[in-house]
Design an enzyme around this catalytic site. Structure first.
Site, short mmCIF file in Angstrom:
data_model
loop_
_atom_site.label_atom_id
_atom_site.label_comp_id
_atom_site.label_asym_id
_atom_site.label_seq_id
_atom_site.Cartn_x
_atom_site.Cartn_y
_atom_site.Cartn_z
N LEU A 63 0.86 -1.17 0.00
CA LEU A 63 0.00 0.00 0.00
C LEU A 63 0.90 1.23 0.00
CD1 LEU A 63 -2.79 -0.82 2.65
CD2 LEU A 63 -2.98 -0.93 0.15
N ASP A 64 0.45 2.30 -0.63
CA ASP A 64 1.22 3.54 -0.61
C ASP A 64 1.43 4.01 0.82
OD1 ASP A 64 1.23 3.54 -3.37
OD2 ASP A 64 -0.42 4.97 -3.56
N ARG A 65 2.49 4.78 1.01
CA ARG A 65 2.82 5.29 2.34
C ARG A 65 1.63 5.95 3.03
NH1 ARG A 65 6.43 10.66 3.09
NH2 ARG A 65 4.39 11.54 2.56
#
Length: 217
Positions: A63-65
């Site tokens: 997942l993106d940051r």
């Protein structure tokens, strides 16, 4: 290359939703990298925090940051292969919740726009009909309120920044997005994107698994 906000990972305990001999499911906090970035200042990340408790942990997806929510990790090589194939063959089901700038209409639809990395501004992605990789996202509006749309997103593919670029392409960027939102839409304490639901088949026996956690926003 462009950079987003400085990296200040949240100091919060692991939020484990499920674990057994094969898989580990966690609720990833917003602001924490899934895997290490380049440089010592980007070493703190979810998988390294997990490794302190489960040294055998193996990556399956990311997942993106700035995205929060459900993530699954493997605890054996068999589970990593099994789950990896499910993601690759689009056999998993993923649902996200997001808050968008403006009033998205109609109530539901599909974005079908190919994506490619914007090399001069990486890690940003962009729509490219000639060179981009196929990317599809279904959406369903949950409600409109005060110029904001709460929407549920169902990615059919798993391209980098897919949901973020697809919503931008509709003219409704995700609130708080450090790369794609501008002005007042960017001025939020976090990106309003959350992985709410993940379904997959368990590597040991193939039984359907569903994990759900609502967003904090």
């Amino acid at each position: 290359m462009i950079t987003s906000t400085p990296y200040a990972p949240p100091d919060v305990p692991l939020d484990i939703l499920h674990h057994d001999a094969q898989v580990l499911v966690v609720n990833k906090p917003a602001g924490l990298l899934s895997v290490p970035g380049k440089g010592d200042d980007l070493a703190d990340c979810l998988i390294e925090r997990i490794r302190m408790v489960f040294p055998e942990v193996l990556l399956v997806h990311r997942l993106d940051r700035d995205t929060s929510g459900v993530m699954v990790f493997a605890l054996t090589p068999h589970a990593q292969r099994h789950l990896g194939l499910q993601f690759e063959k689009r056999q998993t089901r993923k649902a996200y919740v997001a808050l968008l700038s403006g009033l998205l209409e109609p109530k539901s639809g599909t974005v079908d726009l190919p994506l490619i990395v914007d090399w001069e501004n990486r890690p940003r992605q962009m729509v490219d009909h000639e060179r981009g990789r196929a990317a599809q996202t279904d959406w369903k509006v949950l409600r409109h309120e005060d110029g904001i749309t709460r929407v549920r997103l169902f990615p059919k593919t798993g391209r980098s920044h897919q949901l973020r670029v697809h919503m931008l392409a509709l003219g409704h960027p995700i609130l708080g997005d450090p790369f794609y939102a501008t002005g007042a839409a960017r001025d939020y304490p976090r990106m309003m994107l959350h992985s709410e639901e993940l379904r997959f088949r368990h590597p040991d026996g193939g039984a359907s698994q569903r994990f759900f956690i609502p967003p904090e926003f």
